[in-house]
Design an enzyme around this catalytic site. Structure first.
Site, short mmCIF file in Angstrom:
data_model
loop_
_atom_site.label_atom_id
_atom_site.label_comp_id
_atom_site.label_asym_id
_atom_site.label_seq_id
_atom_site.Cartn_x
_atom_site.Cartn_y
_atom_site.Cartn_z
N ASP A 11 -40.19 -71.95 23.11
CA ASP A 11 -39.67 -70.62 23.41
C ASP A 11 -40.68 -69.72 24.12
O ASP A 11 -40.39 -68.56 24.41
CB ASP A 11 -39.13 -69.93 22.15
CG ASP A 11 -39.97 -70.18 20.92
OD1 ASP A 11 -41.07 -70.77 21.05
OD2 ASP A 11 -39.55 -69.78 19.82
N HIS A 18 -41.97 -71.14 10.16
CA HIS A 18 -41.95 -69.84 9.50
C HIS A 18 -41.77 -69.95 7.98
O HIS A 18 -41.93 -68.94 7.27
CB HIS A 18 -40.83 -68.96 10.05
CG HIS A 18 -41.04 -68.50 11.46
ND1 HIS A 18 -42.21 -67.90 11.87
CD2 HIS A 18 -40.24 -68.57 12.55
CE1 HIS A 18 -42.10 -67.61 13.16
NE2 HIS A 18 -40.93 -68.02 13.59
N HIS A 33 -43.58 -67.73 18.67
CA HIS A 33 -43.71 -66.93 17.45
C HIS A 33 -44.79 -67.53 16.56
O HIS A 33 -44.89 -68.75 16.43
CB HIS A 33 -42.38 -66.89 16.69
CG HIS A 33 -41.23 -66.37 17.50
ND1 HIS A 33 -40.38 -67.20 18.19
CD2 HIS A 33 -40.82 -65.10 17.75
CE1 HIS A 33 -39.48 -66.47 18.82
NE2 HIS A 33 -39.73 -65.20 18.58
#
Length: 309
Positions: free
Chosen positions: A246, A125, A164
């Site tokens: 995840d 990120h 994500h």
């Protein structure tokens, strides 16, 4: 097949607030899983400490300097709404960068077939000029750039299966035609990027978003139809994996339904392409994964696949 496993106790010293999902126990769970006799053949090394300047492979000097200056002597300092630095964070991120660089060095030199770096905090990120989403520096991006700078790799494929979207990696490589960035991720979900229309200046961004509740069948379909053909056509000299776990069905931060077998399958498919184009060269760096059981089981399946099992 020789697989290098890189870790370092400094990963445990990056402190986060009580109850924060990105915690030191993640590394402890991975360490316990890899103590099993199945992994006795792993080449185990402690991650070296990178110079701070290594981060400038993916981030501008002023951002790197600002991160160093933000390092606290005590307590926690928030650098983003959900990203903090503690007194041990700077050492942890420098060891994480060192692990990424060492993994590339060993793989590109032919000393090992592939490598897995289990370090924290994660990195995908982290944009060029912004820390976010638990991430400070982007280790996978540094690995890709190091392969190009130090070994003359003309093309690197960076594959991100964290649940994500890796907005940071996309930001760093948006204008870089030498790196193919491919991502599967749940959408809608943090950070809100990753639509199929986001393709980069040179059509080297490949996003394959999944819907909440999608399972391994949908994940594998996305790989087979959107990602693997693009990597095959790109002919990479190295494949780097942003290995977040995840998307596992147990994870508390998302809603995909993957199992350990799905991560092992994806690992093997990428290894097949690496064998075809890149002399088998694969470097994997840990990203997310916040249920300790799901994380440890998934990492074990991933590493077993890297070992050729």
């Amino acid at each position: 097949m020789t697989t290098l496993y890189l870790c370092h106790p400094a990963s445990l010293d990056h402190a986060t607030p009580h109850g924060h999902p990105e915690r030191a126990e993640r590394i402890r769970a991975i360490e316990r899983a890899l103590e099993d006799e199945r992994f006795s053949a792993l080449v185990r090394e402690q991650a070296p400490r990178a110079e701070l300047s290594v981060a400038t492979l993916a981030h501008p000097e002023e951002y790197v300097a600002a991160i160093a200056e933000a390092s606290p002597r005590e307590g926690l300092v928030a650098i983003d709404s959900d990203t903090v630095m503690s007194p041990g964070t700077l050492e942890a991120v420098l060891r994480s960068l060192g692990a990424a660089v060492q993994a590339v060095d060993e793989v590109m030199s032919g000393n090992v077939a592939n490598a897995f770096a289990a370090m924290r905090p994660p990195g995908h990120h982290a944009e060029r000029r912004r820390a976010m989403g638990f991430c400070v520096f982007n280790q996978a991006a540094v690995a890709a750039r190091h392969a190009r700078k130090a070994y003359g790799a003309e093309r690197v494929a960076l594959v991100d299966w964290d649940v994500h979207h890796g907005n940071g990696s996309q930001d760093i490589f948006w204008r870089d035609k030498s790196v193919l960035y491919c991502s599967t991720h749940q959408m809608p979900l943090y950070p809100g990027t990753g639509a199929t229309s986001e393709r980069g200046d040179h059509d080297t961004i490949v996003n394959a978003p999944l819907r909440p509740g999608d399972d391994g069948e949908r994940f594998r379909e996305a790989f087979e139809t959107a990602i693997l053909p693009r990597i095959d056509a790109f002919h990479p000299d190295l494949i780097v994996i942003s290995a977040g776990f995840d998307a596992h069905w147990r994870d508390p931060l998302a809603n995909l339904q993957l199992t350990e077998a799905d991560f092992a399958w994806a690992t093997r498919r990428l290894m097949d392409l690496a064998d075809r184009h890149a002399g088998g060269r694969v470097v994997s760096v840990l990203e997310g994964g916040y249920d300790l059981d799901g994380l440890s089981r998934s990492v074990a399946a991933h590493v077993e696949a890297l070992m050729g099992r």
